[in-house]
Design a protein around this motif. Sequence first.
Motif, PDB file in Angstrom:
ATOM      1  N   LEU A 198      -9.552  -3.077  -3.664  1.00 38.59           N
ATOM      2  CA  LEU A 198      -9.667  -2.280  -2.446  1.00 38.59           C
ATOM      3  C   LEU A 198     -10.798  -1.258  -2.566  1.00 38.59           C
ATOM      4  O   LEU A 198     -11.601  -1.096  -1.642  1.00 38.59           O
ATOM      5  N   VAL A 199     -10.885  -0.580  -3.713  1.00 36.44           N
ATOM      6  CA  VAL A 199     -11.940   0.413  -3.904  1.00 36.44           C
ATOM      7  C   VAL A 199     -13.317  -0.245  -3.844  1.00 36.44           C
ATOM      8  O   VAL A 199     -14.249   0.275  -3.227  1.00 36.44           O
ATOM      9  N   THR A 200     -13.453  -1.391  -4.481  1.00 33.75           N
ATOM     10  CA  THR A 200     -14.745  -2.072  -4.492  1.00 33.75           C
ATOM     11  C   THR A 200     -15.201  -2.421  -3.085  1.00 33.75           C
ATOM     12  O   THR A 200     -16.351  -2.158  -2.696  1.00 33.75           O
ATOM     13  N   THR A 201     -14.298  -2.989  -2.287  1.00 34.23           N
ATOM     14  CA  THR A 201     -14.660  -3.360  -0.920  1.00 34.23           C
ATOM     15  C   THR A 201     -14.928  -2.133  -0.055  1.00 34.23           C
ATOM     16  O   THR A 201     -15.938  -2.067   0.660  1.00 34.23           O
ATOM     17  N   LEU A 202     -14.028  -1.143  -0.127  1.00 32.75           N
ATOM     18  CA  LEU A 202     -14.226   0.073   0.650  1.00 32.75           C
ATOM     19  C   LEU A 202     -15.511   0.775   0.250  1.00 32.75           C
ATOM     20  O   LEU A 202     -16.200   1.361   1.085  1.00 32.75           O
ATOM     21  N   PHE A 203     -15.822   0.705  -1.032  1.00 28.72           N
ATOM     22  CA  PHE A 203     -17.028   1.356  -1.521  1.00 28.72           C
ATOM     23  C   PHE A 203     -18.263   0.799  -0.830  1.00 28.72           C
ATOM     24  O   PHE A 203     -19.110   1.543  -0.328  1.00 28.72           O
ATOM     25  N   TRP A 204     -18.382  -0.536  -0.779  1.00 29.11           N
ATOM     26  CA  TRP A 204     -19.555  -1.141  -0.159  1.00 29.11           C
ATOM     27  C   TRP A 204     -19.585  -0.891   1.343  1.00 29.11           C
ATOM     28  O   TRP A 204     -20.647  -0.667   1.929  1.00 29.11           O
ATOM     29  N   VAL A 205     -18.421  -0.890   1.978  1.00 28.85           N
ATOM     30  CA  VAL A 205     -18.375  -0.633   3.423  1.00 28.85           C
ATOM     31  C   VAL A 205     -18.739   0.824   3.714  1.00 28.85           C
ATOM     32  O   VAL A 205     -19.591   1.113   4.576  1.00 28.85           O
ATOM     33  N   LEU A 258     -13.883  11.426 -15.581  1.00 28.42           N
ATOM     34  CA  LEU A 258     -13.136  12.148 -14.556  1.00 28.42           C
ATOM     35  C   LEU A 258     -11.652  11.811 -14.606  1.00 28.42           C
ATOM     36  O   LEU A 258     -10.897  12.161 -13.710  1.00 28.42           O
ATOM     37  N   GLY A 259     -11.255  11.097 -15.651  1.00 35.34           N
ATOM     38  CA  GLY A 259      -9.854  10.748 -15.815  1.00 35.34           C
ATOM     39  C   GLY A 259      -9.428   9.527 -15.039  1.00 35.34           C
ATOM     40  O   GLY A 259      -8.245   9.313 -14.797  1.00 35.34           O
ATOM     41  N   ILE A 260     -10.389   8.716 -14.616  1.00 30.05           N
ATOM     42  CA  ILE A 260     -10.076   7.513 -13.828  1.00 30.05           C
ATOM     43  C   ILE A 260     -10.683   6.310 -14.526  1.00 30.05           C
ATOM     44  O   ILE A 260     -11.896   6.206 -14.652  1.00 30.05           O
ATOM     45  N   GLY A 261      -9.866   5.378 -14.977  1.00 27.60           N
ATOM     46  CA  GLY A 261     -10.377   4.194 -15.655  1.00 27.60           C
ATOM     47  C   GLY A 261     -11.078   3.263 -14.698  1.00 27.60           C
ATOM     48  O   GLY A 261     -10.776   3.237 -13.512  1.00 27.60           O
ATOM     49  N   GLY A 262     -12.012   2.453 -15.226  1.00 26.98           N
ATOM     50  CA  GLY A 262     -12.823   1.644 -14.329  1.00 26.98           C
ATOM     51  C   GLY A 262     -12.807   0.154 -14.579  1.00 26.98           C
ATOM     52  O   GLY A 262     -13.581  -0.570 -13.963  1.00 26.98           O
ATOM     53  N   MET A 263     -11.921  -0.352 -15.450  1.00 31.48           N
ATOM     54  CA  MET A 263     -11.979  -1.775 -15.782  1.00 31.48           C
ATOM     55  C   MET A 263     -11.718  -2.647 -14.570  1.00 31.48           C
ATOM     56  O   MET A 263     -12.346  -3.694 -14.396  1.00 31.48           O
ATOM     57  N   GLN A 264     -10.802  -2.212 -13.687  1.00 37.36           N
ATOM     58  CA  GLN A 264     -10.499  -3.024 -12.501  1.00 37.36           C
ATOM     59  C   GLN A 264     -11.704  -3.098 -11.570  1.00 37.36           C
ATOM     60  O   GLN A 264     -11.937  -4.115 -10.930  1.00 37.36           O
ATOM     61  N   LEU A 265     -12.475  -2.022 -11.488  1.00 38.67           N
ATOM     62  CA  LEU A 265     -13.692  -2.051 -10.678  1.00 38.67           C
ATOM     63  C   LEU A 265     -14.679  -3.045 -11.245  1.00 38.67           C
ATOM     64  O   LEU A 265     -15.315  -3.797 -10.536  1.00 38.67           O
ATOM     65  N   TYR A 266     -14.819  -3.054 -12.551  1.00 34.29           N
ATOM     66  CA  TYR A 266     -15.777  -3.949 -13.205  1.00 34.29           C
ATOM     67  C   TYR A 266     -15.409  -5.398 -12.945  1.00 34.29           C
ATOM     68  O   TYR A 266     -16.251  -6.230 -12.633  1.00 34.29           O
ATOM     69  N   ARG A 267     -14.119  -5.722 -13.046  1.00 37.94           N
ATOM     70  CA  ARG A 267     -13.690  -7.106 -12.820  1.00 37.94           C
ATOM     71  C   ARG A 267     -13.933  -7.533 -11.381  1.00 37.94           C
ATOM     72  O   ARG A 267     -14.256  -8.679 -11.111  1.00 37.94           O
ATOM     73  N   ALA A 268     -13.759  -6.607 -10.442  1.00 36.79           N
ATOM     74  CA  ALA A 268     -13.950  -6.944  -9.040  1.00 36.79           C
ATOM     75  C   ALA A 268     -15.419  -7.052  -8.669  1.00 36.79           C
ATOM     76  O   ALA A 268     -15.781  -7.754  -7.741  1.00 36.79           O
ATOM     77  N   GLU A 269     -16.299  -6.368  -9.415  1.00 36.60           N
ATOM     78  CA  GLU A 269     -17.704  -6.279  -9.023  1.00 36.60           C
ATOM     79  C   GLU A 269     -18.584  -7.304  -9.708  1.00 36.60           C
ATOM     80  O   GLU A 269     -19.453  -7.908  -9.095  1.00 36.60           O
ATOM     81  N   VAL A 270     -18.396  -7.515 -11.021  1.00 38.12           N
ATOM     82  CA  VAL A 270     -19.329  -8.340 -11.777  1.00 38.12           C
ATOM     83  C   VAL A 270     -19.204  -9.795 -11.372  1.00 38.12           C
ATOM     84  O   VAL A 270     -18.103 -10.342 -11.353  1.00 38.12           O
ATOM     85  N   PRO A 271     -20.311 -10.470 -11.006  1.00 39.70           N
ATOM     86  CA  PRO A 271     -20.250 -11.846 -10.531  1.00 39.70           C
ATOM     87  C   PRO A 271     -20.036 -12.841 -11.660  1.00 39.70           C
ATOM     88  O   PRO A 271     -20.300 -12.554 -12.819  1.00 39.70           O
TER      89      PRO A 271
END
Length: 482
Positions: A71-78, A153-166
Amino acid sequence: MRLSVIFKILGILMMLFSFTMLPPLGIALLYDDGQWMRFADALAIVFIGGLLVWAPFHSVSGDLRVRDGFLVTTLFWVVLSVAGSIPFYLSDNPPYTYVDSLFEAVSGLTTTGATVITGIDQLPESILWYRQQLQWLGGMGIIVLAVAILPMLGIGGMQLYRAEVPGPVKDNKLTPRIAETAKALWYIYVSLTIVCAVAYWIAGMTWFDAIGHSFSTVAIGGFSTHDASIGYFNSPAIEMIAVVFMVLSGANFALHFMAWRSRNPLLYWTDSEFKLYIGALAAVSLVTILALILTETLSPFEAVTEGIFQVVSLATTTGFATADFSVWPLMLPFLLFVMSFMGGCAASTGGGIKVVRILLIFRQGSREMKRLLHPNAVMPVKLGNRPVSDRVLQAVWGFFSVYMFMFLVMLVILQATGLDQVTAWTAVGATINNLGPGLGEVTYHYGTINDVAKWVLCFSMLLGRLEVFTLLLLLTPAFWRR
């Protein structure tokens, strides 16, 4: 789903993105082009908007779940596309409608390179810089940069990486920590950009053009500071420099990292995807050169330089131009355009289906034919010397089928808006592959097509950039079900 964490992240990213208005603002002051106030207003609007989103949730902490990452990845690009459209919309030189402003911003951030703007040579320098900068920021994915910052900032990012990297395999990391992985990717990205800019400058570009074109070359974007694109410079040296960096940027950045860390360039030739990538570029370049020479379309020297350039530009989904390939003879326009469906390698800045998926589809198809003759044989599909699991193969076929299904749906919608068949199918292909130029009415720009078609193509660009599933997943009831 942790909406509080999601809003906190979006607020932080919006505030960070607002500071990307500073370089074009500085360019506007340096060249006195009258646009500095537009970028100052855009900076304030985006920063305050991000602050208002972040403030209610600033004390929230926690990690992202898998659904949150998508959700963050998609919302981020929008959200970033909307934020990126503000300077265009505020500009009065020239004025833009909102749909054109959004289209240009989406095209830039997704590194598509499709433009609605004509008269690029007459644009203010700050707008020219901003267009190029959008592509550079979108090239590697601003999300990957963000995951290097979010852990602090206390927020992990592995889920973002999996959603973003092609690519079909997304769990492999170059370094043990996701933040270090993002930093490693950006070190390579920035280094390529600097070297590319210097090479362009040595070949004869001004510093402004050299930096601007290095942004879009390494990002595999295709925006240019001139209407004639790379053809404006009429320089075989510049064209060959572009070819080198388009090829490098269309390759797997993880492979760049491994080759650099081991100091062993021979690693490239042990990679099955890279070998197919280079082999396909070489084969299609040879066919193109021979066709141009035999039909006497170009002189032998021009056939070699322009043929190689256009093949690499379209196959890597960059979209630069030195000639109008749409009027080339025989099957060349169709062949070169279809190459964009292959695109670059996984974990590259290129678009398209990706070379590794094409390779796996071919090898699985070959295995199925062999099974007809030897139904009881065990024949694993391999990449290099490693077998590929059936789960990955199923995902590849699933991706391919959904990719083509969405292509057909958007094609029908565009034809329903009144676009002719050639324009419609190449516009969808050029946007979902993040290529840029198409054929027919969209050979040079998208400014003359209707607004409904532009909205559909904005969706298509986001769909291609997020590799279909990330965006479509949000449209399914199962995603929102507890």
